[in-house]
Design an enzyme around this catalytic site. Structure first.
Site, mmCIF file in Angstrom:
data_model
loop_
_atom_site.group_PDB
_atom_site.id
_atom_site.type_symbol
_atom_site.label_atom_id
_atom_site.label_comp_id
_atom_site.label_asym_id
_atom_site.label_seq_id
_atom_site.Cartn_x
_atom_site.Cartn_y
_atom_site.Cartn_z
ATOM 1 C CG HIS A 222 36.912 -32.843 30.637
ATOM 2 N ND1 HIS A 222 38.096 -33.235 29.871
ATOM 3 C CD2 HIS A 222 37.409 -31.964 30.787
ATOM 4 C CE1 HIS A 222 38.675 -32.610 29.554
ATOM 5 N NE2 HIS A 222 38.550 -31.777 30.291
ATOM 6 N NE ARG A 269 35.164 -29.002 28.291
ATOM 7 C CZ ARG A 269 35.354 -28.425 29.715
ATOM 8 N NH1 ARG A 269 35.549 -28.602 30.791
ATOM 9 N NH2 ARG A 269 36.751 -28.232 29.381
ATOM 10 C CG HIS A 330 34.840 -31.355 34.477
ATOM 11 N ND1 HIS A 330 35.600 -32.094 34.519
ATOM 12 C CD2 HIS A 330 34.946 -30.285 33.862
ATOM 13 C CE1 HIS A 330 36.927 -30.378 35.089
ATOM 14 N NE2 HIS A 330 36.135 -29.886 34.157
ATOM 15 N NE ARG A 366 32.793 -24.885 32.486
ATOM 16 C CZ ARG A 366 33.405 -25.687 32.717
ATOM 17 N NH1 ARG A 366 34.412 -24.443 32.417
ATOM 18 N NH2 ARG A 366 34.488 -26.500 32.952
HETATM 19 C C1 SIN Z 1 41.017 -28.181 31.159
HETATM 20 O O1 SIN Z 1 41.864 -27.863 31.613
HETATM 21 O O2 SIN Z 1 40.253 -28.872 30.780
HETATM 22 C C2 SIN Z 1 39.719 -28.251 31.986
HETATM 23 C C3 SIN Z 1 39.098 -26.848 31.719
HETATM 24 C C4 SIN Z 1 37.392 -26.521 31.685
HETATM 25 O O3 SIN Z 1 37.096 -27.217 32.149
HETATM 26 O O4 SIN Z 1 37.086 -24.936 31.513
#
Ligand code: SIN
Length: 483
Positions: A222, A269, A330, A366
């Site tokens: 993330h 991301r 993440h 994802r």
């Molecule tokens: C976030 O709130 O950025 C995480 C959402 C996710 O990991 O899908």
């Protein structure tokens, strides 16, 4: 003898929604390693994707597959999107309160790589916590804490239950059907956003038993995480912040991401994480910040109360002050290979759902907020499969392996730290062939030491990630390899 119809390992969204869908007539046990709220669901901020209506399904599918670098299993993506209409309606009908506007209409947010806002949220930025609480209240089955699984009881292609410590004492739990919903692999990485309970033990058992793991090189980082805390779990700053207008800036306040991708903060991301990582590498660890000073203060506090409170306790005043960020591990895209009903090929009575599973739904990267949805959709399908199949109870064989009570050994903590570091440095956002080989050797070396069973399981999973990364010679999605 303790025997259940269905045993569910894990009390996150996938495990709890599976429990919600199993009737009272079934004898069900849900187990979790610690307290039930120590799971990744609890810490999910942004929300849960749901197709807005039938017309949005093709676009949701397209967004998921484009984010996934076209590596997705299309059937899984279609199931995910189509079923979302039913599962979201079911959750709302049972009383889950997502955020709504003054007229009572659901509010949808947008995150990176979504073409439209289609993410429902609750408590502003505390969606996971609210959904977890809702599902805990809904749960009508027995739930047992402090239950740490250290083996699956499998013989001749059938699973009969698990070996676990219950309040630190070895115990055997038998079940006709065992659902793995134990989450991903966060504890393998030095910087991660995961609950401390998510430590890849069950994946490690699967490696040992020859059960296939798939796409293990696909580990998602993330981009916007605050890592300057002493705790293992680092603090997420939801992607919804960027979806709603926050900027990523350098020390001079410049939005440098456009130099990497024309979508800037709204690129996928994997792209944003790599851009930040590269920028810090190029500018010798210059800080990178998330800046939300353009938000109206009252609106920010109302929309992101959880982040406002958490960071206030660290001395930050939001939205006025910007916050230093780093990417962090993440989400495990890869996992235990399963079919569309959670079934594990070749093992009767064993299923896997949620983050622990690999259905191919996320491809190589994802799409944001598809994971809470994945949890509910595939939980429902696994339960439908279990309820619809012929029940054939068999004589339970004798499982008499002696584990010698050695789950932990003295030096494990130091080895775990080294493992986390090498996974972060060598098997992280940017990988090299040499770095992967170094990690492989180090893991091999650790396996030869006097170590406890749980660390050995963790090392099995780490090996699976490294081997998969070495096999994929060309970059794809979250797997990025530099020569
Ligand atoms: C976030 O709130 O950025 C995480 C959402 C996710 O990991 O899908």
């Amino acid at each position: 003898m303790r025997k259940y119809d269905v045993l569910i390992i894990g009390a996150g969204i996938a495990g709890l929604y599976a429990a919600m869908n199993l009737p009272r007539s079934k004898k069900v046990l849900v187990i979790c390693k610690d307290v039930p709220w120590e799971c990744n669901t609890f810490y999910a901020q942004g929300g849960m994707v749901t197709a807005l209506d039938k017309d949005d399904i093709p676009l949701h599918i397209q967004d998921t597959i484009e984010a996934g670098a076209f590596h997705n299993n299309r059937e899984a993506v279609e199931i995910l999107s189509r079923t979302s209409l039913e599962t979201t309606a079911d959750i709302i009908a049972k009383g889950m309160e997502f955020d709504r506007d003054e007229e009572g209409r659901l509010l949808y947010t947008k995150e990176a790589a979504h073409s439209v806002g289609r993410i429902v949220h609750a408590g502003g930025d505390a969606t996971g916590r609210y959904m977890h609480y809702f599902m805990m209240v809904q749960n009508k089955h027995e739930l047992q804490r402090n239950t740490l699984v250290y083996d699956l009881l499998i013989e001749n292609g059938r699973c009969y239950g698990v070996k676990a410590t219950v309040n630190y004492r070895p115990s055997t739990i038998y079940a006709d059907d065992v659902i793995i919903a134990s989450g991903g692999v966060g504890s393998l990485y030095q910087y991660n956003t995961n609950s401390r309970t998510v430590s890849a033990d069950i994946h490690g058992i699967c490696v040992k038993k020859g059960i296939e793991l798939a796409d293990m090189e696909m580990m998602q980082f993330h981009p916007t995480v605050f890592v300057k805390t002493p705790y293992a779990r680092k603090l997420l700053l939801t992607e919804a912040l960027r979806g709603e207008g926050a900027h990523i800036v350098n020390e001079k306040g410049e939005r440098f991401l456009f130099g990497y991708d024309e979508r800037g903060e709204l690129a996928g991301r994997d792209i944003v994480s790599r851009a930040i990582f590269n920028y810090k590498r190029q500018y010798k660890n210059e800080e990178v910040y998330l800046d939300f000073s353009m938000f109206d203060e009252a609106r920010f506090h109302q929309r992101f109360p959880n982040i406002t409170r958490t960071f206030a306790s660290l001395g930050y005043r939001f939205p006025q002050q910007r916050v230093p960020i780093s990417p962090a591990f993440h989400y495990a895209i890869g996992g235990i290979r399963s079919d569309m009903n959670g079934c594990i090929d070749g093992i009767e009575g064993l299923y896997v759902i949620g983050e622990a599973a690999s259905t191919g739904v996320h491809g190589a990267n994802r799409l944001a907020s598809n994971s809470l949805l994945e949890g509910v959709v595939f939980a429902k399908r696994a339960v439908d499969f279990i309820m619809g199949k012929e029940q054939n109870t068999r004589q339970i064989p004798l499982f008499d392996e002696d584990y010698g009570n050695i789950l932990h050994k003295d030096n494990d903590a130091a080895y775990k730290d080294r493992l986390r570091q090498v996974m972060w440095e060598n098997v992280g956002i940017i990988r090299t062939k040499n770095g992967l080989h170094e990690a492989k050797n180090m893991i091999y070396d650790m396996k030869s030491k006097q170590i406890g069973r749980l660390l050995r399981l963790r090392l099995n999973t780490a090996s699976a990630i490294v081997d998969a990364a070495l096999r994929r010679k060309i970059s794809l999605g979250t797997h990025y390899i530099e020569n």
